[in-house]
Scaffold this active site. Structure first.
Site, short mmCIF file in Angstrom:
data_model
loop_
_atom_site.label_atom_id
_atom_site.label_comp_id
_atom_site.label_asym_id
_atom_site.label_seq_id
_atom_site.Cartn_x
_atom_site.Cartn_y
_atom_site.Cartn_z
N ASP A 1 0.86 -1.18 0.00
CA ASP A 1 0.00 0.00 0.00
C ASP A 1 0.90 1.24 0.00
OD1 ASP A 1 -2.28 1.71 0.23
OD2 ASP A 1 -3.31 0.15 1.36
N GLY B 1 4.44 1.58 -1.87
CA GLY B 1 4.57 1.94 -3.26
C GLY B 1 3.25 2.45 -3.82
N ASP B 2 3.23 2.65 -5.13
CA ASP B 2 2.06 3.16 -5.85
C ASP B 2 1.57 2.05 -6.76
OD1 ASP B 2 0.23 4.36 -7.52
OD2 ASP B 2 1.47 6.11 -7.96
N HIS C 1 -13.49 -0.88 -6.64
CA HIS C 1 -14.68 -0.03 -6.67
C HIS C 1 -14.35 1.45 -6.46
CE1 HIS C 1 -15.83 -0.14 -2.07
NE2 HIS C 1 -14.60 0.28 -2.26
#
Length: 336
Positions: free
Chosen positions: A199, A225-226, A245
């Site tokens: 995350d 991280g991304d 979602h």
């Protein structure tokens, strides 16, 4: 009992809005905590919560009429079973969820007309920034939101583990895994597996502490991280709960494609989200879908819409596995 008239039905819905706002104020003022050790006068509650006693009395009287608190004698209130759900330390409480959904998220709902008329994100329109940036600049609310998601999904985690066999996996990456609650529950139920909670760095600052507190340091790591840029390679299962979602199709496909690019043939991807059924019947996902509309720009999806996302990302759509809880299902995909 005679059926409700159309007008009565609509007025009941409006009254539900009033009641939910009242619950939020009681939670914000910590009334349930103040009553934990026994009944108190409204004057004592007002002094402890920084409130106006006559106005607080009117609020608590209204809530007591709904079984949330009880007026045991004139101006004296006590806790009820329903009100314990607003005590922060009570098992299964929903206080953090109430504070988030009726706090910062409330403003997005107040701008629902904007979203429906323009397709834009009401939260961004109100605050001038997206919700994730807002949480980064409001860390207290961001921490509360994480608590809210943890509290509201503890039952979902149990249902996921009961419905799916994770024993065939060696390494599981929880993409957007937050505090790691789901992955830790899976690892406890699957002793041979290892895992990584992945995350944003600011999210997982305390995740390693939670993993250590659960005695899983040797089997579960964290990585910041991304996920729109990359995800950790080397796993045979990638899971994401309440992640897809949050995003528009383009972003959801990009995230899934990043997973697909590091997966080997036969590896699985599991998304845990609401799956909206066809037809007019009630389903929790239909209202959560409006929450996504106003807060993130994402959406809850049908099985066909999940299949489209998976195939666009280079994954085979395998199946939807319903859970005991109606508001979430397991969507399984696979790398061919």
């Amino acid at each position: 009992m005679e059926p409700l008239t159309p007008s009565t039905r609509i007025l009941q819905i409006i009254a539900g809005h009033w009641l939910s706002c009242s619950v939020y104020v009681a939670a914000k003022l910590n009334i349930a905590e103040l009553l934990a050790n026994g009944p108190q006068t409204v004057e004592a509650l007002a002094a402890a919560s920084g409130s106006h006693a006559p106005s607080l009395y009117r609020l608590l009287r209204a809530l007591a009429a709904e079984g949330i608190f009880e007026e045991t004698s004139k101006g004296v209130f006590s806790i009820t079973p329903a009100a314990t759900a607003l005590q922060e330390d009570a098992p299964g409480n929903v206080k953090a969820f109430v504070l988030a959904l009726l706090g910062e998220h409330y403003h997005g709902w107040g701008e629902l007309l904007y979203s429906v008329q323009t397709g834009g994100i009401a939260f961004d329109h109100h605050f001038g920034t997206d919700i994730w940036s807002w949480y980064r600049s409001h860390p207290a609310e961001g921490l509360n939101f994480m608590k809210a998601m943890t509290a509201m999904t503890q039952y979902v985690d149990k249902a996921i583990i009961a419905a799916y066999d994770f024993s065939g996996f060696n390494t599981i990456v929880d993409v957007g895994g937050g505090n790691g609650a789901l992955l830790m529950a899976i690892l406890k139920a699957t002793p041979a597996a290892t895992g990584i909670v992945y995350d944003a760095p600011y999210v997982i600052e305390k995740t390693a502490e939670a993993i250590a507190a659960n005695g899983l340091t040797n089997r579960c790591g964290v990585k910041g991280g991304d996920f729109f840029k990359s995800v950790p390679p080397g796993a045979d299962a990638y899971i994401m709960k309440y992640i897809l979602h949050d995003w528009y199709e383009e972003d959801a496909i990009r995230l899934l494609r990043n997973c697909s690019e590091v997966m080997k043939p036969g590896d699985k991807l599991l998304a845990f989200d609401a799956v909206i059924p066809e037809g007019n019947g009630p389903h929790p996902g239909k209202l959560f879908d409006i929450t996504m509309l106003v807060a993130t720009g994402g959406r809850e999806r049908t099985a066909q819409e999940f299949q489209y996302l998976f195939e666009q990302a280079g994954l085979q759509f395998n199946r939807v596995i319903p859970l005991a809880l109606p508001d979430v299902s397991i969507v399984e995909g696979e790398k061919l």
